[in-house]
Design a protein around this motif. Structure first.
Motif, PDB file in Angstrom:
ATOM      1  N   GLY A   1      -6.523   1.606   2.449  1.00 27.73           N
ATOM      2  CA  GLY A   1      -6.314   2.955   2.933  1.00 27.73           C
ATOM      3  C   GLY A   1      -4.832   3.324   2.961  1.00 27.73           C
ATOM      4  O   GLY A   1      -4.385   4.102   3.786  1.00 27.73           O
ATOM      5  N   GLN A   2      -4.126   2.763   2.082  1.00 28.76           N
ATOM      6  CA  GLN A   2      -2.680   2.977   2.064  1.00 28.76           C
ATOM      7  C   GLN A   2      -2.317   3.965   0.974  1.00 28.76           C
ATOM      8  O   GLN A   2      -2.772   3.834  -0.153  1.00 28.76           O
ATOM      9  CB  GLN A   2      -1.996   1.653   1.729  1.00 28.76           C
ATOM     10  CG  GLN A   2      -1.797   0.760   2.927  1.00 28.76           C
ATOM     11  CD  GLN A   2      -0.357   0.786   3.372  1.00 28.76           C
ATOM     12  OE1 GLN A   2       0.533   0.905   2.537  1.00 28.76           O
ATOM     13  NE2 GLN A   2      -0.120   0.714   4.665  1.00 28.76           N
ATOM     14  N   TYR A   3      -1.528   4.948   1.293  1.00 25.99           N
ATOM     15  CA  TYR A   3      -0.976   5.727   0.188  1.00 25.99           C
ATOM     16  C   TYR A   3       0.379   5.119  -0.143  1.00 25.99           C
ATOM     17  O   TYR A   3       1.092   4.624   0.732  1.00 25.99           O
ATOM     18  CB  TYR A   3      -0.904   7.216   0.525  1.00 25.99           C
ATOM     19  CG  TYR A   3       0.329   7.659   1.282  1.00 25.99           C
ATOM     20  CD1 TYR A   3       1.386   8.258   0.590  1.00 25.99           C
ATOM     21  CD2 TYR A   3       0.407   7.525   2.683  1.00 25.99           C
ATOM     22  CE1 TYR A   3       2.509   8.682   1.288  1.00 25.99           C
ATOM     23  CE2 TYR A   3       1.517   7.943   3.369  1.00 25.99           C
ATOM     24  CZ  TYR A   3       2.577   8.519   2.668  1.00 25.99           C
ATOM     25  OH  TYR A   3       3.700   8.945   3.347  1.00 25.99           O
ATOM     26  N   GLN A   4       0.720   5.107  -1.414  1.00 27.94           N
ATOM     27  CA  GLN A   4       1.979   4.444  -1.821  1.00 27.94           C
ATOM     28  C   GLN A   4       2.505   5.046  -3.103  1.00 27.94           C
ATOM     29  O   GLN A   4       1.799   5.757  -3.828  1.00 27.94           O
ATOM     30  CB  GLN A   4       1.746   2.941  -1.992  1.00 27.94           C
ATOM     31  CG  GLN A   4       0.656   2.627  -3.015  1.00 27.94           C
ATOM     32  CD  GLN A   4       0.286   1.136  -3.032  1.00 27.94           C
ATOM     33  OE1 GLN A   4       0.740   0.375  -2.178  1.00 27.94           O
ATOM     34  NE2 GLN A   4      -0.520   0.743  -3.990  1.00 27.94           N
ATOM     35  N   LEU A   5       3.731   4.738  -3.361  1.00 27.26           N
ATOM     36  CA  LEU A   5       4.382   5.236  -4.577  1.00 27.26           C
ATOM     37  C   LEU A   5       4.257   4.156  -5.642  1.00 27.26           C
ATOM     38  O   LEU A   5       4.675   3.014  -5.437  1.00 27.26           O
ATOM     39  CB  LEU A   5       5.856   5.550  -4.294  1.00 27.26           C
ATOM     40  CG  LEU A   5       6.630   6.222  -5.427  1.00 27.26           C
ATOM     41  CD1 LEU A   5       6.154   7.666  -5.626  1.00 27.26           C
ATOM     42  CD2 LEU A   5       8.136   6.210  -5.123  1.00 27.26           C
ATOM     43  N   MET A   6       3.630   4.521  -6.803  1.00 27.29           N
ATOM     44  CA  MET A   6       3.568   3.586  -7.928  1.00 27.29           C
ATOM     45  C   MET A   6       4.847   3.824  -8.732  1.00 27.29           C
ATOM     46  O   MET A   6       4.958   4.803  -9.479  1.00 27.29           O
ATOM     47  CB  MET A   6       2.353   3.885  -8.814  1.00 27.29           C
ATOM     48  CG  MET A   6       1.072   4.128  -8.034  1.00 27.29           C
ATOM     49  SD  MET A   6       0.434   2.595  -7.369  1.00 27.29           S
ATOM     50  CE  MET A   6      -0.147   1.865  -8.886  1.00 27.29           C
ATOM     51  N   VAL A   7       5.797   2.908  -8.565  1.00 24.94           N
ATOM     52  CA  VAL A   7       7.151   3.139  -9.109  1.00 24.94           C
ATOM     53  C   VAL A   7       7.204   2.801 -10.601  1.00 24.94           C
ATOM     54  O   VAL A   7       6.671   1.764 -11.027  1.00 24.94           O
ATOM     55  CB  VAL A   7       8.188   2.287  -8.345  1.00 24.94           C
ATOM     56  CG1 VAL A   7       9.591   2.512  -8.904  1.00 24.94           C
ATOM     57  CG2 VAL A   7       8.151   2.626  -6.859  1.00 24.94           C
ATOM     58  N   SER A   8       7.784   3.699 -11.379  1.00 23.12           N
ATOM     59  CA  SER A   8       7.976   3.387 -12.808  1.00 23.12           C
ATOM     60  C   SER A   8       9.466   3.189 -13.120  1.00 23.12           C
ATOM     61  O   SER A   8       9.836   2.624 -14.147  1.00 23.12           O
ATOM     62  CB  SER A   8       7.417   4.522 -13.669  1.00 23.12           C
ATOM     63  OG  SER A   8       8.057   5.743 -13.324  1.00 23.12           O
ATOM     64  N   GLU A   9      10.323   3.656 -12.240  1.00 23.20           N
ATOM     65  CA  GLU A   9      11.763   3.540 -12.495  1.00 23.20           C
ATOM     66  C   GLU A   9      12.496   3.496 -11.159  1.00 23.20           C
ATOM     67  O   GLU A   9      12.148   4.247 -10.238  1.00 23.20           O
ATOM     68  CB  GLU A   9      12.232   4.756 -13.298  1.00 23.20           C
ATOM     69  CG  GLU A   9      13.566   4.546 -13.984  1.00 23.20           C
ATOM     70  CD  GLU A   9      13.947   5.757 -14.841  1.00 23.20           C
ATOM     71  OE1 GLU A   9      15.155   5.985 -15.013  1.00 23.20           O
ATOM     72  OE2 GLU A   9      13.034   6.488 -15.319  1.00 23.20           O
ATOM     73  N   LEU A  10      13.472   2.618 -11.080  1.00 25.45           N
ATOM     74  CA  LEU A  10      14.220   2.481  -9.838  1.00 25.45           C
ATOM     75  C   LEU A  10      15.719   2.499 -10.155  1.00 25.45           C
ATOM     76  O   LEU A  10      16.165   1.794 -11.055  1.00 25.45           O
ATOM     77  CB  LEU A  10      13.841   1.148  -9.164  1.00 25.45           C
ATOM     78  CG  LEU A  10      14.354   0.913  -7.751  1.00 25.45           C
ATOM     79  CD1 LEU A  10      13.683   1.865  -6.762  1.00 25.45           C
ATOM     80  CD2 LEU A  10      14.080  -0.536  -7.334  1.00 25.45           C
ATOM     81  N   ARG A  11      16.449   3.321  -9.443  1.00 27.98           N
ATOM     82  CA  ARG A  11      17.896   3.419  -9.685  1.00 27.98           C
ATOM     83  C   ARG A  11      18.641   3.441  -8.373  1.00 27.98           C
ATOM     84  O   ARG A  11      18.161   4.062  -7.424  1.00 27.98           O
ATOM     85  CB  ARG A  11      18.241   4.776 -10.294  1.00 27.98           C
ATOM     86  CG  ARG A  11      17.941   4.984 -11.711  1.00 27.98           C
ATOM     87  CD  ARG A  11      18.626   6.284 -12.054  1.00 27.98           C
ATOM     88  NE  ARG A  11      18.208   6.781 -13.340  1.00 27.98           N
ATOM     89  CZ  ARG A  11      18.574   7.972 -13.792  1.00 27.98           C
ATOM     90  NH1 ARG A  11      19.311   8.768 -13.032  1.00 27.98           N
ATOM     91  NH2 ARG A  11      18.196   8.371 -14.978  1.00 27.98           N
ATOM     92  N   PRO A  12      19.815   2.871  -8.362  1.00 27.48           N
ATOM     93  CA  PRO A  12      20.652   3.066  -7.186  1.00 27.48           C
ATOM     94  C   PRO A  12      20.888   4.564  -7.019  1.00 27.48           C
ATOM     95  O   PRO A  12      21.043   5.278  -8.007  1.00 27.48           O
ATOM     96  CB  PRO A  12      21.952   2.362  -7.542  1.00 27.48           C
ATOM     97  CG  PRO A  12      21.584   1.389  -8.605  1.00 27.48           C
ATOM     98  CD  PRO A  12      20.477   2.020  -9.370  1.00 27.48           C
ATOM     99  N   ALA A  13      20.930   5.019  -5.807  1.00 24.84           N
ATOM    100  CA  ALA A  13      21.066   6.450  -5.580  1.00 24.84           C
ATOM    101  C   ALA A  13      22.505   6.916  -5.785  1.00 24.84           C
ATOM    102  O   ALA A  13      23.448   6.146  -5.647  1.00 24.84           O
ATOM    103  CB  ALA A  13      20.613   6.779  -4.155  1.00 24.84           C
ATOM    104  N   GLY A  14      22.683   8.185  -6.159  1.00 24.18           N
ATOM    105  CA  GLY A  14      23.996   8.834  -6.242  1.00 24.18           C
ATOM    106  C   GLY A  14      24.915   8.163  -7.240  1.00 24.18           C
ATOM    107  O   GLY A  14      24.514   7.854  -8.359  1.00 24.18           O
ATOM    108  N   VAL A  15      26.181   7.941  -6.828  1.00 26.64           N
ATOM    109  CA  VAL A  15      27.181   7.332  -7.701  1.00 26.64           C
ATOM    110  C   VAL A  15      26.694   5.978  -8.192  1.00 26.64           C
ATOM    111  O   VAL A  15      26.941   5.581  -9.314  1.00 26.64           O
ATOM    112  CB  VAL A  15      28.523   7.172  -6.947  1.00 26.64           C
ATOM    113  CG1 VAL A  15      29.539   6.447  -7.809  1.00 26.64           C
ATOM    114  CG2 VAL A  15      29.054   8.534  -6.554  1.00 26.64           C
TER     115      VAL A  15
END
Lengths: 409, 77
Positions: free
Chosen positions: A89-103
């Protein structure tokens, strides 16, 4: 009152459909927590901010491209689809790409491209070309409106007023900037009129400078037949363009200084050369003058007289030596002559006769040397030192008896 | 004055030919005729190089590539 009672599955499916149907793929930013890298290769973590958290799963087939290790506390941007995992019963993000944020994201892309281009040899020191010493024409690739172009032009004109300056305008930030910069660099390459290029812009934020970290720009600089000076931002900013360029200048003004020599210094060098030329050139000329002077002096009357006198003296000395030599040889001749005389007179038969010898000759005038050639009764004329005798032979004694030789023996 | 030829000599070439002329005059025992010829050539190089150096290019130009791939230089406003 018909009360609809959902089963858990039913409700969960509806929620799933609702959620998955209403959110297209999206980016979400947050801090990583509860990070787990499972043995299967999948990654599980939460993205959270100050007041909420979102479960996320990053499957192996997608996370293999990562160039860094995600850690708890990192600020990240994750792209993916929201979905509901029914069993829990969990909603979750199926990640396809991960990046450090901002700079951080830019930094990462930068490191990645830098590593790839370095491996390809784009930054090799060995292929960096020397800049021309005296460029006749400097090409500039930058924005026609920024401070950079003004700085570059004013430095170039101050240092070397005779240099031609040609600008290929390009936007230096924002969407499409990298393509314009690359195109301008390549245009200079095709045109072929510039001796050196300055490619750059003034300082700005990392995002502002980003175009100079793009592959298109790196490739264009790498392919440039004209040596390139990169000049991006200020002292501390290093871009990919800086690594590829033949020379990196910390600022646009510095690039202009590297590009051209100071005309005034060159002029001083020229003047010095000119002086050397005059000095060197007057050498042979003054040598020639000197020779002429000497000749002239040689032809002056008193020199001529002296020369004549010298000539006469030499002549006289020669004459004297000649005389002496002649006399000497005459003396020699005389000495030799007298010796000769003596030897000659010794051979003179008259002189022999003078010493008491006599010469017997037949009537035919043959001189008699051997008694055996004479017969008894033969007439002989005997020549003495003074006068001669006519004789008849009374007897002949052959050799061996009563001769001078035997007597002497 | 062969203006055409000098146009084709770059500043760099002018300088190095001047250098060469000077060192030949300094180091070699040249016949007078040759020395005078070299000297004159050196003077011409020196004058031209200096002129080149002190000339000033007034305008910054813009490189424009036409659709046919030809290049034109336009003055920059």
């Amino acid at each position: 009152m018909d009360l609809h009672v959902y089963s858990v599955s039913e409700l969960t499916r509806e929620v799933k459909e609702l959620i998955e149907g209403s959110f297209p793929p999206l980016w979400v930013e947050g801090e990583i927590s509860n990070f787990v890298h499972h043995g299967s290769g999948h990654m599980y973590f939460s993205l959270k901010d100050s007041s909420a958290a979102l479960r996320a799963v990053f499957f192996r087939q997608y996370n293999q491209a990562l160039t860094f290790r995600p850690e708890n506390g990192m600020k990240m941007m994750a792209r993916g689809l929201l979905s509901v995992y029914e069993p829990s019963g969990q909603y979750q993000l199926m990640v396809s790409e991960l990046r450090p944020a901002g700079v951080g994201a830019l930094q990462l892309a930068f490191e990645r491209l830098k590593a790839r281009l370095a491996a390809e040899g784009l930054f090799d020191e060995a292929r960096k070309r020397p800049l021309p010493q005296f460029p006749a024409c400097v090409g500039i690739v930058t924005s026609p409106t920024g401070a950079a172009v003004r700085d570059i032009i004013s430095v170039l004109e101050r240092r070397c007023p005779s240099v031609r300056i040609v600008l290929a305008p390009a936007r230096v930030q924002g969407e499409g900037a990298a393509a314009e910069i690359a195109a301008a660099v390549r245009a200079f390459g095709r045109w072929g009129g510039a001796d050196v290029l300055i490619v750059g812009r003034g300082g700005g934020s990392a995002e502002d400078l980003w175009a100079f970290n793009e592959e298109a720009v790196a490739r264009a600089i790498f392919d440039s037949p004209v040596p390139v000076i990169s000049a991006v931002g200020h002292q501390t900013d290093f871009t990919i363009a800086d690594f590829v360029a033949d020379l990196r200048a910390p600022t646009p003004s510095a690039a202009a200084e590297y590009a051209v020599p100071v005309a005034a210094e060159l002029e001083a060098g020229l003047v010095a050369l000119g002086r050397r030329l005059v000095r060197a050139g007057s050498g042979p000329l003054s040598d020639a003058h000197q020779r002429l002077d000497e000749l002239e002096r040689a032809l002056a009357p008193q020199r001529l007289r002296a020369a004549l006198r010298a000539c006469r003296d030499r002549h006289a000395a020669l004459a004297l030596r000649l005389q002496r030599a002649a006399r000497h040889s005459l003396d020699l001749a005389r000495v030799r002559w007298s010796g000769f005389q003596e030897r000659l007179s010794a051979l003179n038969p008259a002189a022999v006769l003078g010493r008491g010898y006599a010469m017997a000759r037949t009537p035919e005038g043959r001189i008699v040397r051997d008694a055996a050639t004479v017969e008894v009764g033969q007439r002989l004329s005997v020549l003495l030192a003074r006068g001669s005798l006519d004789c008849r032979v009374e007897g002949v004694n052959p050799a061996g008896e009563d001769t001078l030789a035997s007597k002497a023996g | 004055m062969p203006k055409k030829e000098e146009k084709e000599k770059s500043f760099e070439q002018l300088c190095s030919s001047l250098e060469e002329t000077v060192s030949r005059l300094e180091d070699e025992q040249l016949p007078l005729e040759e020395a005078i010829r070299l000297f004159n050539a050196g003077v011409a190089d020196a004058i031209e190089a200096r002129k080149r150096l002190l000339a000033s290019e007034e305008k910054v130009q813009k490189l424009v590539e036409t659709l046919e791939g030809r290049f034109e230089l336009h003055d920059l406003e």
